[in-house]
Write an enzyme that holds these catalytic residues in place. Sequence first.
Site, PDB file in Angstrom:
ATOM      1  N   GLY A  72       0.797  -1.224   0.000  1.00 11.11           N
ATOM      2  CA  GLY A  72       0.000   0.000   0.000  1.00 11.11           C
ATOM      3  C   GLY A  72       0.828   1.272   0.000  1.00 11.11           C
ATOM      4  O   GLY A  72       0.426   2.280   0.588  1.00 11.11           O
ATOM      5  N   LEU A  73       1.984   1.205  -0.673  1.00 13.64           N
ATOM      6  CA  LEU A  73       2.831   2.402  -0.859  1.00 13.64           C
ATOM      7  C   LEU A  73       3.248   3.058   0.454  1.00 13.64           C
ATOM      8  O   LEU A  73       3.302   4.283   0.556  1.00 13.64           O
ATOM      9  CB  LEU A  73       2.123   3.434  -1.751  1.00 13.64           C
ATOM     10  CG  LEU A  73       1.822   3.003  -3.187  1.00 13.64           C
ATOM     11  CD1 LEU A  73       1.084   4.123  -3.930  1.00 13.64           C
ATOM     12  CD2 LEU A  73       3.102   2.667  -3.941  1.00 13.64           C
ATOM     13  N   ASN A  99      11.105   6.589  -7.555  1.00 14.35           N
ATOM     14  CA  ASN A  99       9.770   6.179  -7.969  1.00 14.35           C
ATOM     15  C   ASN A  99       8.749   7.127  -7.331  1.00 14.35           C
ATOM     16  O   ASN A  99       8.797   7.375  -6.127  1.00 14.35           O
ATOM     17  CB  ASN A  99       9.534   4.726  -7.522  1.00 14.35           C
ATOM     18  CG  ASN A  99       8.207   4.177  -7.983  1.00 14.35           C
ATOM     19  OD1 ASN A  99       7.156   4.606  -7.541  1.00 14.35           O
ATOM     20  ND2 ASN A  99       8.263   3.206  -8.878  1.00 14.35           N
ATOM     21  N   CYS A 130       0.430   0.955  -9.542  1.00 19.12           N
ATOM     22  CA  CYS A 130       0.386   0.178  -8.306  1.00 19.12           C
ATOM     23  C   CYS A 130      -1.019  -0.366  -8.086  1.00 19.12           C
ATOM     24  O   CYS A 130      -1.977   0.400  -7.994  1.00 19.12           O
ATOM     25  CB  CYS A 130       0.797   1.024  -7.100  1.00 19.12           C
ATOM     26  SG  CYS A 130       0.679   0.108  -5.561  1.00 19.12           S
ATOM     27  N   ASN A 192       4.898  -3.919 -13.893  1.00 22.81           N
ATOM     28  CA  ASN A 192       4.514  -3.908 -12.484  1.00 22.81           C
ATOM     29  C   ASN A 192       3.833  -5.249 -12.180  1.00 22.81           C
ATOM     30  O   ASN A 192       3.757  -6.129 -13.032  1.00 22.81           O
ATOM     31  CB  ASN A 192       3.580  -2.732 -12.199  1.00 22.81           C
ATOM     32  CG  ASN A 192       3.673  -2.254 -10.761  1.00 22.81           C
ATOM     33  OD1 ASN A 192       3.791  -3.074  -9.844  1.00 22.81           O
ATOM     34  ND2 ASN A 192       3.629  -0.955 -10.553  1.00 22.81           N
ATOM     35  N   GLY A 243      10.226  -8.433 -13.562  1.00 25.14           N
ATOM     36  CA  GLY A 243       9.134  -9.382 -13.426  1.00 25.14           C
ATOM     37  C   GLY A 243       9.688 -10.784 -13.242  1.00 25.14           C
ATOM     38  O   GLY A 243       9.769 -11.551 -14.191  1.00 25.14           O
TER      39      GLY A 243
END
Lengths: 315, 259
Positions: A72-73, A99, A130, A192, A243
């Site tokens: 959740g950042l 980022n 995200c 992502n 990834g």
Amino acid sequence: MSRLRVELPGLSMRNPVMPASGCFGFGKEYANYFDLELLGAIAIKATTAEARFGNPTPRVAETTAGMLNAIGLQNPGLTGVMQNELPWLNQYNVPIVANVAGTEIDDYVETTAKLSQVENVHAIELNISCPNVKQGGIAFGTIPHVAAELTREVKNVSAVPVYVKLSPNVADIVEIAKAVEAAGADGLSMINTLLGMRIDLKKRKPILANGYGGLSGPAIKPVAIRMIHQVSQAVEIPIIGMGGIQTAEDVVEFMLAGASAVAVGTANFTDPYACPTIINDLTQILDDLEVESVKDLIGGAGKNATSTHNGTRFR
Amino acid sequence: MIKKDLFIIMKQETIAENIMELTCTSPLTKQMTEPGQFLHLRVDTSEDLLLRRPISICDVDVENETVTMLYRIDGKGTKRLSLKQPGDTINILGPLGNGFPLEATERGETALLVGGGIGVPPLYYLSKQLTERGVKVIHVLGFQNQVNVFYENEFSALGETFIVTADGSYGEKGFVTDVIKQKDISFDTMYTCGPTPMLSALQTAYREKRLYLSLEERMGCGVGACFACVCHVEGDTTQTLYRKVCTDGPVFPVGEVVL
């Protein structure tokens, strides 16, 4: 000239390997394990305008050959990063990729304008993908013209090159990539995490408190390779591939698909020495493949492997 | 800087229902001097089980370079770990985290060690070290039922030990908090490790005492980078302050974090 060196907009990298944003904190933890100057660059944890605690726990769940996360950042916010994290990182001679995440265009613009002025920030990575927060930028990352508008606004204020981190949770990633390239993006980061879920059988509830989370790890590697292969043939700007990279062989595969550099994410959690191990193994792989330089790998598996997409412009 | 090694398994056996005792050797054990720290185990090299498993340190023989871990077979990873044999190796990272503060209890004082289930093992190494420092130790150890009970004799050799089972099939019946009250146990310091409801009950009941709690939380990296195992700080009105269980803990003094 080192066989491992690559040059990307804003990033002069001694090797093509950087830890991925969100998987390396702000570097302090891993500095207890190895010399950070071994890295090609460092992508630091996402920064938002205000400090965020993130989602409730549990925030991670293991999957087959991967993991789900819904952090959740969580981050100390723009001021905290500028006061406490970036000055500390300045002791290392490594390019920093900052980022940037937000909920509105103004958040991205404000955060980029300030972060990009910091001496050791060499590039901005725009997090429009995200999946773990309701307004984690994903809305920006799924609609081409919205992604383009955000990219344009951020480019207007950024003092350093801007890489746009693309979401795989879209119908056509090539369309998004072309849109942000047209809006001035200097490069792409992809991919992502993939939106996923696991359920606890006994509780009959999601394992993650957030319900859904982002899938990473080797399970998503084929998806990343495919998307990078597609996008690299549709755009002129370089790609930082990520990834599920765990080994030096994976790095070669990503570069053959079209990446000019790579970011290592989940593997850092499995093994804090993952990045230096991969970098150390790369030279041997080049020998085994009888390749002189990693630059010669870029786009090597593309349909137009002899065109500009072989990465010659980014050597 | 190196904190990772391939540990060689010396012994592995079942000591209670689904509870395994695993003893390994590595020179890294010389660093394992702080009770309450944990090890991060990569069960094997397969990619299907990607994450490491945090397991507490139960006992260390620094001189002979061996470490003992007790773990519960609870899922795919621990099941596969339980199949490993003496002579096999395990990729282990550690020691990690901050353990129990020994210095919080003076020589001649009494420490009460309260464990629940698989939270019991780290208290053994703690008890041994406290005893060596001249601290009187009392143990209250809670289990679900008789078949889950382990290390009763080992703890009893160090100090008075009360076994508590939820169903009363062995020892005292009830919860650890009940027994502490019923037996009117007095102490100077309490150290505890176990399920969150147990820690929460102890924190509520003994908030004014010297109390140290070891927390469990699902971890990703174990080194503080992934922010998976964070918890809120008590009294933080901004709701943005945090502690990481893996690196700031797993042991916290009473009142530092929200349980």
